[in-house]
Design an enzyme around this catalytic site. Structure first.
Site, PDB file in Angstrom:
ATOM      1  N   CYS A 178      -0.519   5.823  10.205  1.00 47.24           N
ATOM      2  CA  CYS A 178       0.652   5.091  10.680  1.00 47.24           C
ATOM      3  C   CYS A 178       0.252   3.817  11.411  1.00 47.24           C
ATOM      4  CB  CYS A 178       1.475   5.970  11.620  1.00 47.24           C
ATOM      5  SG  CYS A 178       2.239   7.370  10.800  1.00 47.24           S
TER       6      CYS A 178
ATOM      7  N   CYS B 200       6.716  -6.964   6.552  1.00 48.34           N
ATOM      8  CA  CYS B 200       7.812  -6.415   7.342  1.00 48.34           C
ATOM      9  C   CYS B 200       8.313  -7.490   8.291  1.00 48.34           C
ATOM     10  CB  CYS B 200       7.351  -5.190   8.137  1.00 48.34           C
ATOM     11  SG  CYS B 200       8.675  -4.384   9.078  1.00 48.34           S
TER      12      CYS B 200
ATOM     13  N   CYS C 242       6.899  -5.812  15.163  1.00 48.75           N
ATOM     14  CA  CYS C 242       6.420  -4.939  16.237  1.00 48.75           C
ATOM     15  C   CYS C 242       4.949  -5.254  16.519  1.00 48.75           C
ATOM     16  CB  CYS C 242       6.574  -3.477  15.847  1.00 48.75           C
ATOM     17  SG  CYS C 242       8.288  -2.988  15.507  1.00 48.75           S
TER      18      CYS C 242
ATOM     19  N   GLU D 246       0.834  -1.200   0.000  1.00 54.73           N
ATOM     20  CA  GLU D 246       0.000   0.000   0.000  1.00 54.73           C
ATOM     21  C   GLU D 246       0.869   1.250   0.000  1.00 54.73           C
ATOM     22  OE1 GLU D 246      -4.080  -1.385   2.224  1.00 54.73           O
ATOM     23  OE2 GLU D 246      -2.414  -0.824   3.525  1.00 54.73           O
TER      24      GLU D 246
ATOM     25  N   CYS E  45       1.896  -2.945  15.155  1.00 56.09           N
ATOM     26  CA  CYS E  45       1.853  -2.522  13.758  1.00 56.09           C
ATOM     27  C   CYS E  45       1.191  -3.595  12.899  1.00 56.09           C
ATOM     28  CB  CYS E  45       3.271  -2.245  13.250  1.00 56.09           C
ATOM     29  SG  CYS E  45       3.326  -1.705  11.531  1.00 56.09           S
TER      30      CYS E  45
ATOM     31  N   CYS F 226       3.439   8.557   1.144  1.00 52.42           N
ATOM     32  CA  CYS F 226       4.016   7.565   2.048  1.00 52.42           C
ATOM     33  C   CYS F 226       4.203   6.282   1.247  1.00 52.42           C
ATOM     34  CB  CYS F 226       3.074   7.346   3.235  1.00 52.42           C
ATOM     35  SG  CYS F 226       3.646   6.130   4.438  1.00 52.42           S
TER      36      CYS F 226
END
Length: 399
Positions: free
Chosen positions: A392, A155, A159, A135, A162, A148
């Site tokens: 975010c 990833c 974390c 995205e 996220c 962004c």
């Protein structure tokens, strides 16, 4: 584990990080799994944006064509944002489609586009050549347009707060896949599809590597993409390096490497906690490189480049928003000097019923005022795209 140093707000609860609704991948020793290397998978076809201008010229010669065609093709892509052979009338008609097909293989296929009610924020879901989904988020602000971008499919930093990290790392994105997000956004802006235009010839002015992925875990391709962004037209997009932000959760060796690149990008460290006890749980890479090591590397970036560093800090209710943490953060930053850093607290985007929710407004204000009282420039960051899950930590690339 203890999170209770003597402090004025000691009675406030301390919520600990935990993965909700998914099982966090862990090592046999019980630590969160970190994936630094991309899995070995088929790579996307080579694209003009993967190559420097001399490499493009060599490619044209290899195809039996004059080297000057490289500049023509580059102008179409980096200045006019097109890969349509019909728009390339300065190229010979015979063999034009074959040449364009060779140098501009399709990299991003738009799956879905979500737009906020005011039309000033658009989230794109892209399918890559191998079916991987990523995205990017395009945002209009007064006087600038920010994109962004994603640098990895998934990833590997794991974390727990996220959404991107929940599925782990699928693969690194290629240089051209990163660049093509910007070219596609410029094409859309030129078509008048992003809110009300402020002037003619609008385009993306700012790029933040805060989409999917850990940019410094895909170091070579990200830096190649940065070169394409800042190289003058037609070698690249002709953007200002100062308007490009590269973020990391704290890959210290790569931060040091970035310090020596001699490209004055804005550097952002996603810190989210000033104490190792909490950050070990909140940001698993902290088990490899501790808070002070990451801050030392960030300060080194400032010292070598003269560019002020941004500290990103997601404010999470009762987890990392205590006044004593603001004071500790200020102390650690001031120990390294004055004027080298700026803190951006970000209210976490809330999820109903989750422990992962934004700090309450009075708590946010107290945290910020504590930093400012210690001489730390601090600005609460505007979060865009919450209504379309484009803010975010919300990028999950789900169809």
């Amino acid at each position: 584990m203890t999170f209770s140093p003597a402090s004025p707000d000691a009675p406030r609860p301390q919520v600990l990080p935990t993965a909700e609704g998914w099982e966090q991948q862990r090592t046999p020793e019980g630590r969160p799994l970190l994936q630094f290397a991309s899995p070995r998978v088929k790579q996307p076809p080579q694209h003009l944006a993967d190559l420097s201008l001399p490499e493009r010229q060599a490619k044209l010669k290899e195809l039996g064509l004059p080297a000057f065609r490289a500049k023509q093709l580059s102008t179409h892509y980096f200045q006019h944002w097109t890969a349509d052979p019909e728009a390339m009338s300065d190229l010979p008609k015979a063999g034009r489609e074959e040449l364009v097909g060779e140098l501009f293989p399709p990299l991003l296929t738009e799956v879905r586009r979500l737009k906020t009610d005011d039309g000033n924020t658009i989230k794109f879901l892209w399918r890559l050549f191998d079916g991987a989904l990523v995205e990017s988020v395009l945002m209009r602000y007064p006087g600038r347009i920010t994109l962004c971008v994603s640098s990895q499919a998934g990833c590997g930093m794991n974390c727990p707060f996220c959404a991107t990290g929940q599925a782990g790392l699928t693969r690194n994105m290629s240089t051209a896949e990163i660049v093509d997000q910007v070219v596609a956004a410029n094409r859309l802006i030129a078509a008048g599809e992003l809110g009300t235009a402020e002037h003619e010839q609008e385009r993306v002015t700012n790029i933040v590597f805060m989409g999917m992925g850990e940019p410094l875990a895909n170091y070579k391709r990200v830096m190649n993409a940065v070169h394409r962004f800042v190289d003058p037209v037609p070698m690249g997009l002709g953007m200002s390096a100062r308007n490009i932000t590269v973020s990391t959760v704290g890959l210290v060796p790569a931060i040091r490497k970035l310090s020596d690149e001699d490209i004055p990008v804005t550097f952002a460290l996603s810190l989210h906690a000033p104490d190792d006890e909490l950050r070990d749980e909140l940001i698993p890479v902290n088990n490899r490189w501790k808070v002070d090591e990451a801050l030392d590397a960030a300060y080194e970036y400032y010292r070598k480049t003269g560019r002020r560093v941004s500290i990103e800090y997601a404010l999470i209710k009762d987890m990392n928003d205590h006044v004593w943490r603001a004071a500790l953060l200020a102390k650690k930053l001031n120990q390294r000097g004055r004027g080298w850093v700026h803190v951006n607290p970000i209210p976490l985007n809330p999820t109903p019923g989750s422990i992962w929710t934004s700090s309450e407004r009075p708590v946010q204000e107290e945290f910020i005022e504590t930093l400012r009282a210690h001489g730390i420039p601090t600005t609460l960051r505007d979060t865009r795209g919450k209504e379309i899950d484009g803010a975010c930590g919300q990028l999950a690339a789900a169809e």
